[in-house]
Design a protein around this motif. Structure first.
Motif, mmCIF file in Angstrom:
data_model
loop_
_atom_site.group_PDB
_atom_site.id
_atom_site.type_symbol
_atom_site.label_atom_id
_atom_site.label_comp_id
_atom_site.label_asym_id
_atom_site.label_seq_id
_atom_site.Cartn_x
_atom_site.Cartn_y
_atom_site.Cartn_z
ATOM 1 N N CYS A 51 -0.351 6.250 5.368
ATOM 2 C CA CYS A 51 -0.990 5.401 4.910
ATOM 3 C C CYS A 51 -0.599 4.460 6.413
ATOM 4 O O CYS A 51 -1.257 3.385 6.510
ATOM 5 C CB CYS A 51 0.565 4.619 3.701
ATOM 6 S SG CYS A 51 0.450 2.510 3.754
ATOM 7 N N LEU A 63 -8.664 -0.280 -0.702
ATOM 8 C CA LEU A 63 -7.851 -0.094 -1.202
ATOM 9 C C LEU A 63 -8.134 0.613 -3.129
ATOM 10 O O LEU A 63 -7.127 1.583 -3.843
ATOM 11 C CB LEU A 63 -8.822 -1.874 -2.223
ATOM 12 C CG LEU A 63 -6.828 -2.185 -2.774
ATOM 13 C CD1 LEU A 63 -5.899 -2.124 -2.442
ATOM 14 C CD2 LEU A 63 -8.059 -3.741 -2.939
ATOM 15 N N THR A 84 -3.146 5.690 8.214
ATOM 16 C CA THR A 84 -4.431 4.876 7.354
ATOM 17 C C THR A 84 -5.060 3.138 8.120
ATOM 18 O O THR A 84 -5.844 2.811 8.793
ATOM 19 C CB THR A 84 -4.484 5.674 6.710
ATOM 20 O OG1 THR A 84 -4.749 6.975 6.013
ATOM 21 C CG2 THR A 84 -6.610 4.735 6.145
ATOM 22 N N THR A 89 -6.199 4.473 -2.378
ATOM 23 C CA THR A 89 -4.766 3.690 -2.157
ATOM 24 C C THR A 89 -4.344 3.647 -3.904
ATOM 25 O O THR A 89 -3.020 3.512 -4.285
ATOM 26 C CB THR A 89 -4.195 2.146 -1.360
ATOM 27 O OG1 THR A 89 -4.998 1.997 -0.355
ATOM 28 C CG2 THR A 89 -2.926 2.278 -1.357
ATOM 29 N N TRP A 109 1.220 -1.140 -0.326
ATOM 30 C CA TRP A 109 0.091 0.031 -0.231
ATOM 31 C C TRP A 109 0.471 0.919 -0.492
ATOM 32 O O TRP A 109 0.164 2.746 -0.325
ATOM 33 C CB TRP A 109 -1.380 0.208 0.999
ATOM 34 C CG TRP A 109 -2.172 -1.040 1.314
ATOM 35 C CD1 TRP A 109 -2.346 -1.591 -0.582
ATOM 36 C CD2 TRP A 109 -2.624 -1.881 2.586
ATOM 37 N NE1 TRP A 109 -3.277 -2.912 0.393
ATOM 38 C CE2 TRP A 109 -3.600 -2.539 1.696
ATOM 39 C CE3 TRP A 109 -2.350 -1.486 3.430
ATOM 40 C CZ2 TRP A 109 -4.183 -3.728 2.609
ATOM 41 C CZ3 TRP A 109 -3.658 -2.002 4.004
ATOM 42 C CH2 TRP A 109 -4.170 -3.230 3.775
ATOM 43 N N ILE A 110 2.070 1.251 0.275
ATOM 44 C CA ILE A 110 3.014 2.208 0.597
ATOM 45 C C ILE A 110 3.773 2.575 -0.827
ATOM 46 O O ILE A 110 3.421 1.717 -1.746
ATOM 47 C CB ILE A 110 4.094 1.821 1.208
ATOM 48 C CG1 ILE A 110 3.799 1.740 2.984
ATOM 49 C CG2 ILE A 110 4.983 3.400 1.036
ATOM 50 C CD1 ILE A 110 4.918 1.439 3.710
ATOM 51 N N SER A 111 3.354 4.463 -1.848
ATOM 52 C CA SER A 111 3.976 4.269 -3.192
ATOM 53 C C SER A 111 5.270 3.585 -3.091
ATOM 54 O O SER A 111 6.657 3.519 -3.277
ATOM 55 C CB SER A 111 4.531 5.701 -2.379
ATOM 56 O OG SER A 111 5.053 6.049 -3.912
ATOM 57 N N ASP A 149 -1.750 6.337 -5.670
ATOM 58 C CA ASP A 149 -0.053 5.707 -6.038
ATOM 59 C C ASP A 149 -0.335 5.660 -7.372
ATOM 60 O O ASP A 149 0.764 5.094 -7.637
ATOM 61 C CB ASP A 149 -0.137 4.173 -4.626
ATOM 62 C CG ASP A 149 1.788 4.053 -5.400
ATOM 63 O OD1 ASP A 149 2.513 4.705 -5.617
ATOM 64 O OD2 ASP A 149 1.724 2.831 -5.338
#
Length: 575
Positions: free
Chosen positions: A555, A506, A558, A509, A125-127, A513
Motif C-alpha cells: 500500500c 480506489l 503504491t 483498494t 487504504w490499509i487493511s 480489503d
C-alpha cells in the motif's frame, strides 16, 4: 478563424442534438443496473423479512411474525441501542480528533499540505483487518497497553478489562472514523476565504466568536457528512465487534451475520437488517438536518499561515497544532508499527518484550498453499471488479452527464445507495440477489457483490470531474467534424483519465480489503482478507503479522509511486 468561432457559437443547437445522446434507449443500461444491483436486492431483503423459516428452509407464508418478534424482544432493542450508541460515541470521539486536525491542515499549514493530508488518509487504504488486529495486540491481556501499565507500576497484574469489552469496540470504531471525518471537513476549511477571517478580526471578534459565527456555520455541513459516512461504516461493521467486542460488545451486525450463517434463519435476519437500516437512515437524516448549510464558500488561500505568522497567539496556535498533528499521526500509525514489529518476533506469542528477531514467519508464507491460493483469488477478483467497474462507471457517468436524463440527481442518489448501506446489510442483499439468478458462491458471486459498491465510486468521481470541464471544448470538437468517439478519445478522455486512474486505484483498494460483503459470498473460495479473518478467529499464527506487513508495504509503495507521479506531472506543467 473568426468565421470558425462564429460557426461554433451558432451551432450550439446542433451540438445539443448530437452530443447529449438523446435517443429513447439512453437510460436503459442505467436503469437496468439500478434495478438489478440496487432495487431488486432491496426488494428481496424486504420481501424475505415477511416470510418464515423452519429447520433452515424458507417457507413462503407472508406474515408480520418476524417484526412482531422484534417488537416484543427487549433484547433486540437493547442491541439496537448498543449498536447505534457504539458508532455514535465513536464518531464523537473521532470528531474531537479529526475536526481540529482538519482546521490545522486546511487553514494553518502553508506548505506540504498535500503530504500531511496523505499521512492522515493512508490508514484508510490499509487493511481494515490489520487495524483491528493491531488493536487486539495493543489491548490484549498480554498486549502493549498492559505491559506498559505493569512495567510503570500503575497495575500490579495485567488487566482483562481492555479487550473484549464495549470500550474496545468504541476505541477501534473511533480509530476507523478519523480519516472519513477529516477528509470531509478539511475541504470546507480550505474553501473559507481568508478575507472573512481578516474581516472578523478587524471587527474586533475574538477567536471564539469567529469560530461560532464564521467557521462553524461554514463547516458544519461537511462535518455532518463526514460524521454520517463514518457512522454508516461503523454501524454495519460486524467484524470489529466479533473480533474485539466479546459478549458485551455484540452488535446487531453480529446478530444479522449469525442469522444468515450458523442460525440459518434468513427471514428473521432480513427483518433485523431492515429494522437496522431504517433506524440508521432516521438517525443520519436527523444529523444532516441539524447541520444545515448556510452557504458555500469557494476559494480559500494557501498562504493563511503566512498572514498570521507575525501574531504571537497565532505562533502559539501553530505550535500547538503541530504538536496535535504529531500526536494524531502517532495514534493512527502506532498500531500498524506494532504489527510490523511483531512480524519479526521469534516468539509465537504476541507479548512484550520481543524475544528476538527472525524472518521465519515470512518464509512460512511461501509454503502455505492455502494462503497463496487465497492471494491469487484476490488478484483475480480485484482485476475483474476494477476492469468492469471502470468501464461501466465511465459509460454511465457519460450517459448521466451528457444524455441529460430526467431526474439525474435521483440516479446519482440511487447509485450511491450501496455505498451508504451498512456493510452487513449490503452483504445480505447481494446474497439474496445472486441466489435469485443462481450465481454460485465463489469468484463470480464475489465479483458481482463487490461491483455493487465499487462501480458507484467510479461513477460519482467521474461525474464530479465532468462537471468541471468546459463543455465548449467537446462542443468545438464535434462542430469541427469529429465524431463522438474521436471527441471522447482525443478531447474528453485526456481530461478525465487522471480521475479514471484514481477511481481504479480506489476500487482496487476497496476490493482487496473487503470483508463484510465478501464473507457472505465467498463460500468455500476465500479471498485473502477472508483467509486472514478465518486465521484470526480459529487458527492464529504469527505469520498473519507477516501478511499484514507485506500488505502495508504494498500500500505504501503504491501510494508513494502515485504521489511521485502526480508531483512529476505537476512539475512538467509550465507556469
Amino acid at each position: 478563424m473568426t468565421d470558425s468561432i462564429a460557426t461554433i457559437a451558432a451551432d450550439r443547437k446542433t451540438f445539443r442534438r448530437r452530443l447529449p445522446l438523446k435517443f429513447s434507449f439512453a437510460s436503459v443500461p442505467v436503469v437496468a443496473w439500478l434495478f438489478l444491483i440496487v432495487v431488486l436486492p432491496n426488494l428481496l431483503l424486504i420481501g424475505t423479512s415477511f416470510l418464515r423459516s423452519s429447520a433452515g428452509v424458507i417457507i413462503f407464508e407472508p406474515s408480520l411474525a418476524n417484526y412482531a418478534r422484534i417488537w416484543n424482544s427487549a433484547g433486540f432493542w437493547a442491541l439496537l441501542w448498543r449498536t447505534l450508541s457504539f458508532s455514535f460515541i465513536a464518531c464523537v470521539f473521532a470528531t474531537i480528533i479529526a475536526y481540529p486536525l482538519a482546521f490545522y491542515v486546511g487553514r494553518v499549514v502553508g506548505r506540504n499540505r498535500a503530504l500531511l493530508t496523505m499521512l492522515v488518509v493512508i490508514p484508510l487504504w490499509i487493511s481494515l483487518l490489520m487495524r483491528i488486529f493491531a488493536w487486539r495486540v495493543i489491548l490484549g491481556q498480554s498486549g502493549v497497553l498492559n505491559a506498559a501499565l505493569v512495567s510503570s507500576g500503575i497495575l500490579d497484574a495485567p488487566s482483562e478489562a481492555f479487550l473484549y469489552s464495549p470500550t474496545a469496540v468504541v476505541i477501534v470504531f473511533a480509530y476507523i472514523s478519523v480519516p472519513f471525518i477529516f477528509i470531509s471537513t478539511m475541504g470546507a476549511f480550505e474553501k473559507i476565504p481568508r478575507d472573512l477571517f481578516e474581516a472578523s478580526e478587524d471587527s474586533g471578534a475574538t477567536a471564539f466568536q469567529t469560530f461560532v459565527h464564521l467557521v462553524w456555520p461554514l463547516t458544519r455541513r461537511n462535518l455532518a457528512i463526514g460524521f454520517s459516512l463514518a457512522f454508516l461504516v461503523t454501524v454495519g461493521d460486524f467484524v470489529t465487534p466479533a473480533m474485539i467486542g466479546g459478549i458485551d460488545g455484540t452488535t446487531l451486525g453480529v446478530v444479522v451475520s449469525t442469522q444468515f450463517g450458523f442460525a440459518n434463519n434468513w427471514p428473521y435476519g432480513a427483518a433485523v437488517a431492515v429494522t437496522l437500516m431504517l433506524s440508521v437512515g432516521l438517525l443520519v437524516g436527523v444529523i444532516i438536518a441539524l447541520c444545515p448549510s448556510k452557504g458555500v464558500m469557494v476559494g480559500g488561500e494557501s498562504d493563511q499561515a503566512v498572514a498570521t505568522a507575525a501574531n504571537p497567539a497565532a505562533r502559539l496556535g501553530r505550535r500547538l497544532g503541530a504538536l496535535g498533528f504529531v500526536a494524531a499521526i502517532a495514534y493512527l500509525y502506532a498500531p500498524l508499527a506494532i504489527i510490523v514489529l511483531f512480524s519479526f518476533n521469534s516468539a509465537n506469542l504476541q507479548v512484550f518484550p520481543i524475544e528476538g528477531l527472525t524472518l521465519h514467519w515470512y518464509r512460512e508464507l511461501l509454503q502455505d498453499q492455502s494462503l497463496i491460493e487465497a492471494a491469487r483469488r484476490s488478484v483475480v477478483v480485484a482485476a475483474c471488479v476494477v476492469s468492469v467497474s471502470v468501464v461501466v462507471g465511465t459509460a454511465f457517468a457519460l450517459i448521466v452527464h451528457y444524455a441529460r436524463l430526467k431526474g439525474a440527481r435521483f440516479y446519482e442518489m440511487a447509485f450511491a445507495l450501496p455505498i451508504a448501506t451498512p456493510g452487513v446489510v449490503l452483504g445480505i442483499e447481494m446474497v439474496l440477489g445472486t441466489e435469485v439468478f443462481g450465481i454460485p458462491s465463489g469468484i463470480t458471486r464475489i465479483v458481482v457483490g463487490q461491483m455493487s459498491f465499487v462501480m458507484p465510486v467510479t461513477l460519482l468521481l467521474l461525474l464530479v470531474r465532468l462537471r468541471r470541464i468546459d463543455p465548449s471544448l467537446v462542443e468545438a470538437s464535434l462542430d469541427l467534424g469529429a465524431n463522438r468517439w474521436q471527441s471522447f478519445a482525443y478531447v474528453l478522455f485526456p481530461m478525465i483519465r487522471g480521475t479514471v486512474a484514481a477511481s481504479a486505484f480506489l476500487g482496487l483498494t476497496l476490493s482487496a480489503d473487503d470483508v463484510m460483503v465478501t464473507l457472505f459470498l465467498s463460500g468455500g473460495s476465500p479471498t485473502l482478507p477472508i483467509w486472514v479473518f478465518n486465521q484470526m478467529r480459529f487458527g492464529f499464527t504469527p505469520s498473519v503479522n507477516a501478511v499484514f506487513s507485506l500488505l502495508l508495504l504494498a500500500c505504501l509503495l503504491t501510494v508513494t509511486a502515485a504521489s511521485w507521479r502526480n508531483a512529476f506531472k505537476r512539475a512538467r506543467v509550465p507556469n
